[in-house]
Design a protein around this motif. Structure first.
Motif: not given
Lengths: 285, 283, 282
Positions: A210-214, A251-257, A269-285
């Motif tokens: 499981y990649m999400d464990e890594a 890849l974890p879902a956040a990375s794929r998205i 930017p390439f995200a590996i955690t949900d938080e990173e993804l959420a942060d960068s998506v919110c920045r776009l808005k």
């Protein structure tokens, strides 16, 4: 991610040009080839690979269950092929296995945890202390006098970890210990592992598919077909999507998205955690 | 064939001090063509319910209609029921037993009373459906195969009797991500064959969200939701009130919503969530 | 299958739970002897009182005890009927072909059933109040003298402990395999002896494969826990004879004496009780 200040430069396990293959009669199947790696004291190391990639074989080489055909594995300076030091190596490198039911010997939890120290000839009073401490770390103190039969998979696996901790190892290897668990059980084990590493400074080697464990690892080794195909910090390893795909990993879902959004032309930017993804998506808005 | 469950209750060791209620007054209908997920914590009654569906457990009270067949009748033809409803247990590769793959896969059809030649043909067809070639693996021992292959053989053993309904208990447990995807895609593919209805019992919400069109939630033997994955994960508080979990993509969607970025998409898989985010960004 | 209670520990903190496993083992043997000593109904009543007393002291719920009887109910019925039908008594009430139901037969079969019930209750009480580890440790300790004739006493104890641990796991597994094969149309209760034996293969083979796989993993797990690392293995569970064991021994001894006395006559029993009473008083 790599905020673990405990990871040191002192190698506790060293694998140097290690190759191993299974033989039964004429039949030779490939195990692992030309493995070089060092496990540093205090680090959280993840070995990733699909079923049959050789990751479990590697795990068993690291604690001396298997002895390399060529090359050398040393644990705290001791060569694992030294027959006189077998138990020394095993007590230093504790191993938790896949099926929680198949690693318990006693029908009462505290007796199971005590089994390792008993075998090592530890005095009784000391065993008592170790059992208490080990069950405390994995959060299973209240089940001390109970039977393992009524526990969930995650709880049984925590007992298995406690049983290893009671031997006071330098390194704990979890050989696909989450593979048979449901999502809740997996979460319990990951929390326990992180606590062990972050709070107790235990060196942990986690073998998983499981990649999400890594994500929280200090370093990752990716195995495919008996070889290490990539290694490094999670972000570096995850970014190489092609070689991960070739290794049969997901890849974890956040990375794929984040990749898909970047493909669509957004500055994500390439995200590996949900938080990173959420942060960068919110920045776009 | 429709499966209609009416007021089904079940108690283990009734009228003894060891009485344990497993199911309480459960009613729902599975329509032909459904891929229905059954979810719930360990001990919620999922297994008891699924084992009722092919009469592995005798009905105590209530009724199950399998098309026209009433499973609560004493004289119900067990073999006919079990032929119609195939059941794949957890870690099915642990139930393989024959000395060759061919024989193991043909075991079901033979039990259901067809002759050797037909059973062998059924085995070949089932193996090809799960992506294995009978010429290649047919005469091997099932125990020589890799883990993933063994699971496929086990699935072939269940579908060889051409069931209309397939009940799967944690079909992906213990597999790596690629293996999981293969099995789930296989189940999807099977639905365009003789298998008309699929029931998946699972702990894995990601799989339920992505592959099921309906989902039933059990909690301490009661049916507390009978809805769609969208309904369960996006429009109810059932998940918060049980030990269940949200699918990973729904978790991300909720995280985004907390930060004021509301995505208008069910977000049941990566594609849906990505589309939702893109749609919102395009506004 | 899930009703197997023999060999299942019931956690508790009672007097009996706290007794030394070795003492309990010896007392169970004494109890078995007592059951076989009992001859007439009075002495059976004494044995029953002994069991009831022991159950009360152990605080095991009566329902749990009854469950252990339920597990052998078929054996009880069979034993009862067989003795009832075939006993050659004098006061015959009913007779047909070779079957005779007589007063003596009735008495005898009741005694036999009672004897079985008492034996099962006594031994179940041991397994309910003693952890399997306790039992194996106790046996190991009692067998210690055998070490000197090179019997691997500790290995035997570990094997027993593992066997006890895996009984519930494997019985659950049999359940599951049976269900899975039934789902594939297998039936286990039709056909002649040969076809029934054949029908067992789809259960036996997966069961053995699984047992071997488990054994393989277990062997590794034992190695990982440094099994056999040192001949100077220590013990976590210390065994100490205490006042409870002494009390238990005296109580059991009293009942043995009572049973023997009641076998002869009531007054003998009275005197026996009196003398035991004196023993305690002193």
């Amino acid at each position: 991610m790599n905020d673990n200040a405990r990871a040191t430069q002192e190698a506790v396990i060293t694998a140097d040009g290690v190759s191993f293959s299974y033989r039964s009669g004429e039949y030779v199947s490939r195990g692992v080839r030309e493995i070089n790696l060092e496990v540093m004291r205090g680090e959280f190391l993840v070995i990733l690979g699909r079923n049959g990639s050789g990751k479990s074989t590697l795990a068993k080489l690291l604690n001396g269950f298997l002895v390399p055909d060529t090359g050398k594995v040393t644990v705290l300076g001791t060569d694992t092929s030294d027959d006189d030091k077998v138990y020394e190596v095993r007590s230093k490198v504790g191993m938790v296995f896949q099926n929680p039911d198949n690693q318990m010997v006693a029908s009462v939890i505290e007796n199971d945890v005590a089994f390792g120290p008993e075998n090592l000839g530890i005095p009784r009073e000391e065993i008592e202390k170790r059992v208490t401490a080990a069950l405390e770390i994995v959060g299973m103190s209240e089940y001390r006098k109970g039977s393992p039969n009524k526990l969930s998979g995650g709880q049984k696996q925590r007992i298995a970890i406690a049983a290893i901790l009671a031997m006071l190892p330098e390194v704990v290897i979890l050989d696909e210990s989450t593979a048979m668990l449901d999502p809740k059980g997996r979460r319990e084990i990951m929390e326990t592992v992180l606590k062990l590493n972050r709070e107790k400074g235990m060196t942990v080697v986690l073998i998983t598919h499981y990649m999400d464990e890594a994500i929280e690892a200090d370093r990752i080794f990716v195995m495919n077909d008996g070889e290490i195909v990539s290694s490094g910090a999670p972000r570096e390893v995850f970014a190489d999507a092609e070689s991960l795909k070739a290794a049969g990993l997901e890849l974890p879902a956040a990375s794929r998205i984040s990749l898909k959004l970047a493909e669509a032309g957004y500055d994500v930017p390439f995200a590996i955690t949900d938080e990173e993804l959420a942060d960068s998506v919110c920045r776009l808005k | 064939m429709q499966i209609k469950i009416e007021n089904l209750s079940y108690v283990y060791s009734p009228r003894t001090p060891f009485e344990k209620t497993a199911l309480k007054d459960i009613s729902f209908t599975v329509n032909e063509g459904d891929t229905m997920g059954i979810v719930g914590a360990t001990g919620s009654g999922k297994s008891t319910l699924s084992r009722h569906l092919n009469a592995l457990i005798r009905i105590q009270s209530g009724r199950i209609m399998l098309g026209d067949a009433d499973l609560s009748q004493r004289k119900v033809d067990l073999k006919a029921v079990r032929k119609k409803v195939g059941m794949l247990f957890q870690f099915p590769e642990y139930q393989l037993f024959a000395d060759t793959v061919r024989k193991d896969v043909a075991f079901g059809p033979m039990n259901f009373g067809i002759n050797d030649a037909e059973a062998s043909a059924a085995a070949a067809e089932a193996l090809s459906l799960v992506g294995l070639d009978i010429a290649e693996v047919g005469d091997k021992s099932p125990f020589e195969l890799s883990g993933g292959q063994m699971r496929r053989v086990a699935i072939a053993g269940v579908i060889a009797s051409k069931p209309e309904v397939l009940v799967l208990d944690e079909p992906t447990a213990g597999l790596d991500p690629a293996g999981k995807r293969e099995i789930l895609e296989l189940v999807k593919k099977l639905k365009s064959s003789f298998v008309k209805t699929v029931i998946i019992v699972s702990h894995n919400m990601d799989e339920i969200a992505e592959y099921c069109n309906r989902v039933a939630v059990l909690d301490e033997g009661r049916l507390i939701a009978d809805t769609t994955p969208d309904g369960l994960f996006n429009h109810s508080d059932v998940v918060d009130n049980t030990e269940l979990d949200y699918p990973h993509t729904v978790k991300i969607k909720r995280k985004l919503a907390k930060r004021g970025f509301v995505v208008d998409s069910p977000a049941l898989n990566v594609e849906q969530l990505t589309e939702g985010i893109l749609g919102r960004l395009a506004e | 299958m899930k009703d197997v209670t023999l060999g299942q520990y019931y956690p508790g903190e009672s007097f009996t739970h706290k007794m030394d496993a070795r003492a309990k083992l010896v007392l169970v043997i004494a109890f078995i002897v007592m059951v076989f000593l009992a001859k007439n109904f009075l002495s059976y009543i004494a044995v029953m009182l002994c069991v009831i007393g022991a159950v009360l002291v152990s605080r095991i719920p009566v329902s749990k005890m009854l469950k252990s009887i339920k597990a052998i109910i078929m054996i009880l019925i069979f034993t009862g009927l067989l003795n009832l039908m075939f006993y050659n008594g004098e006061t015959v009430y009913w007779s047909w072909w070779r079957f005779n139901v007589s007063l003596e037969g009735i008495i005898f079969s009741v005694k036999m059933v009672l004897r079985l019930v008492l034996l099962v209750m006594g031994t179940t009480l041991l397994t309910f109040t003693t952890t399997p580890t306790g039992i194996t440790d106790g046996m190991e300790s009692l067998m210690t003298p055998l070490k000197y004739i090179k019997v691997p006493v500790h290995d035997i104890a570990v094997i027993m402990s593992i066997a006890l641990r895996f009984i519930p796991i494997l019985s659950e597994e049999v359940d599951k395999i049976m269900m899975a094969q039934k789902a594939r149309g297998a039936s286990f209760d039709t056909g002649g002896l040969v076809s029934r034996a054949k029908a067992l293969l789809p259960i036996l083979i997966p069961l053995f494969v699984s047992a071997f796989r488990r054994a393989d993993e277990l062997a590794m797990a034992l190695d990982a826990r440094c099994y056999n690392a040192t001949p100077n293995r220590t013990r976590y569970q210390v065994m100490k004879f205490g006042w409870r064991d002494l009390l238990g021994a005296l109580g059991t001894a009293a009942f043995v004496v009572l049973v023997v006395a009641l076998n002869n006559n009531f007054w003998g029993a009275y005197r026996a009780v009196e003398s035991v009473w004196w023993l305690f008083a002193v």
